[in-house]
Design an enzyme around this catalytic site. Structure first.
Site, short mmCIF file in Angstrom:
data_model
loop_
_atom_site.label_atom_id
_atom_site.label_comp_id
_atom_site.label_asym_id
_atom_site.label_seq_id
_atom_site.Cartn_x
_atom_site.Cartn_y
_atom_site.Cartn_z
N SER A 180 3.02 6.82 12.67
CA SER A 180 4.03 7.59 13.40
C SER A 180 3.30 8.69 14.16
CB SER A 180 5.01 8.22 12.40
OG SER A 180 5.73 9.28 13.00
N TYR A 203 7.93 12.95 5.29
CA TYR A 203 7.67 11.74 6.09
C TYR A 203 6.34 11.89 6.84
CZ TYR A 203 8.43 8.30 9.87
OH TYR A 203 8.31 7.27 10.77
N1 LIG Z 1 11.95 4.18 15.01
C1 LIG Z 1 10.96 5.02 15.32
O1 LIG Z 1 11.05 5.82 16.24
C2 LIG Z 1 9.71 5.02 14.50
C3 LIG Z 1 8.64 5.80 14.94
C4 LIG Z 1 7.48 5.81 14.22
C5 LIG Z 1 7.37 5.03 13.09
N2 LIG Z 1 8.42 4.29 12.67
C6 LIG Z 1 8.24 3.48 11.48
O2 LIG Z 1 8.52 2.13 11.78
C7 LIG Z 1 8.89 1.46 10.59
C8 LIG Z 1 10.20 0.70 10.85
O3 LIG Z 1 11.27 1.63 10.93
P1 LIG Z 1 12.51 1.48 11.93
O4 LIG Z 1 12.48 2.68 12.77
O5 LIG Z 1 12.56 0.13 12.50
O6 LIG Z 1 13.70 1.74 10.92
P2 LIG Z 1 14.78 0.76 10.26
O7 LIG Z 1 15.47 -0.04 11.29
O8 LIG Z 1 15.59 1.64 9.40
O9 LIG Z 1 13.89 -0.21 9.38
C9 LIG Z 1 13.27 0.21 8.22
C10 LIG Z 1 13.16 -0.97 7.31
O10 LIG Z 1 12.47 -0.58 6.13
C11 LIG Z 1 12.91 -1.45 5.14
N3 LIG Z 1 12.73 -0.88 3.81
C12 LIG Z 1 13.07 0.35 3.39
N4 LIG Z 1 12.79 0.47 2.09
C13 LIG Z 1 12.25 -0.73 1.71
C14 LIG Z 1 11.78 -1.24 0.49
N5 LIG Z 1 11.74 -0.49 -0.62
N6 LIG Z 1 11.33 -2.50 0.44
C15 LIG Z 1 11.35 -3.29 1.55
N7 LIG Z 1 11.78 -2.85 2.74
C16 LIG Z 1 12.24 -1.60 2.80
C17 LIG Z 1 14.39 -1.64 5.37
O11 LIG Z 1 14.69 -2.96 4.98
P3 LIG Z 1 15.73 -3.33 3.80
O12 LIG Z 1 16.87 -2.40 3.90
O13 LIG Z 1 16.02 -4.76 4.04
O14 LIG Z 1 14.95 -3.16 2.55
C18 LIG Z 1 14.53 -1.50 6.87
O15 LIG Z 1 14.77 -2.75 7.44
C19 LIG Z 1 8.97 2.54 9.51
O16 LIG Z 1 7.76 2.60 8.82
C20 LIG Z 1 9.15 3.81 10.31
O17 LIG Z 1 8.73 4.93 9.62
C21 LIG Z 1 9.60 4.25 13.34
#
Ligand SMILES: NC(=O)c1ccc[n+]([C@@H]2O[C@H](COP(=O)([O-])OP(=O)(O)OC[C@H]3O[C@@H](n4cnc5c(N)ncnc54)[C@H](OP(=O)(O)O)[C@@H]3O)[C@@H](O)[C@H]2O)c1
Length: 270
Positions: A154, A167
């Site tokens: 991130s 985070y």
């Molecule tokens: N969106 C952004 O702007 C952004 C920026 C930088 C980094 N990120 C990173 O990108 C990654 C994806 O996030 P996103 O933004 O796409 O959010 P998201 O749509 O909320 O996806 C996060 C995913 O994490 C999974 N998850 C959470 N706890 C889990 C567990 N214990 N075991 C297995 N899966 C788990 C959830 O799947 P289930 O509910 O099916 O378990 C969910 O599908 C994360 O690491 C986030 O920190 C996002």
């Protein structure tokens, strides 16, 4: 030399968090490049929907229910997916997100954050988000002498953002762990890299970015003001970096690096 540097056919990719927005787009992109996709996550409905979307586009995928914060659960999924799709050579760790309990606000001052909530954020973003999957899948890749691990970091791993204190610290640790493993496994055929996404609307950050009526929050205005491209990213814009890092042909000498996909966010201060 491979015919196509970005052809992933014959590879099996595990995408943890493919039930989410960014992981889902990465799963689609790796599948379109030819990889068989093991969709891992806890939410079966979203997992099956992702599998159907990949199959509808002509790819191959299967869902395996797994909790990334449990080594047992990952080991079970590992056994099942290897039997169904073959031994994985690509691992994408995209489980993670911010939790309001460890977000600093007027009502939740830094000094009030409970250690157990801090630990839960680390359990998700560092332990489940990188450590346990690397422990589960990395050594088997080393034994086969072939692997590419992509951990999702991130911008807050590089310089902490306001509010999301636990985070940011956990994501900084993901960067550090990735470099450690890159050095550790470099001579064993396993590369470990990170992708740093900028800001992409997703489930875990919706409340920080949008008001209940869908209008942008003050934080979103600040983000756009600081992003040279003046917009959020779209999840598909992460695919190119992931396919490059996943491809043993395209990035065989690339390990321990971080690819930033942020519309220029980290390239400026004011
Ligand atoms: N969106 C952004 O702007 C952004 C920026 C930088 C980094 N990120 C990173 O990108 C990654 C994806 O996030 P996103 O933004 O796409 O959010 P998201 O749509 O909320 O996806 C996060 C995913 O994490 C999974 N998850 C959470 N706890 C889990 C567990 N214990 N075991 C297995 N899966 C788990 C959830 O799947 P289930 O509910 O099916 O378990 C969910 O599908 C994360 O690491 C986030 O920190 C996002």
């Amino acid at each position: 030399m491979a015919k196509n540097l970005f052809d992933l056919s014959g590879e099996t990719a595990v995408v943890i968090g493919a039930t989410g927005v960014l992981g889902g787009a990465l799963a689609d992109g790796l599948a379109a490049a030819g990889a068989k996709i093991a969709v891992l996550g806890r939410n079966e409905d979203r997992g099956m929907a992702r599998v159907k979307a990949i199959e509808a586009a002509g790819g191959k995928a299967a869902f395996f229910k797994a909790d990334a914060s449990s080594r047992c659960s990952l080991a079970e999924a590992h056994e099942q997916l290897e039997a169904k799709l073959g031994a994985p050579s690509i691992l994408v760790n995209a489980a993670g997100g911010n939790d309001p309990k460890v977000t600093v606000t007027d009502a939740n001052a830094f000094e009030q954050i409970k250690p157990e909530d801090w630990a839960a954020s680390f359990d998700l973003n560092l332990v489940g988000g990188a450590l346990l999957p690397c422990q589960e899948f990395g050594p088997a890749m080393c034994r086969r002498g072939r692997g590419s691990i992509i951990n999702i970091a991130s911008v807050s791993a590089h310089m902490p953002l306001s509010r999301v204190v636990a985070y940011s610290a956990a994501k900084a640790a993901v960067l550090n762990l990735s470099k450690f493993l890159a050095r550790e496994w470099a001579t064993r055929g396993v590369r470990v890299n990170t992708i740093t996404p900028g800001f992409f609307p997703a489930e875990q950050n919706r409340k920080l970015l949008f008001n209940d009526d869908g209008s942008p929050t003050a934080r979103t205005q600040a983000i756009w003001g600081h992003t040279p491209m003046k917009r959020f990213g779209e999840s598909q814009e992460l695919i190119g970096a992931a396919v490059f890092l996943a491809s043993h042909a395209a990035s065989s000498f690339v390990t321990g690096t971080d690819i930033t996909v942020d519309g220029g966010y980290l390239s400026q201060t004011i």
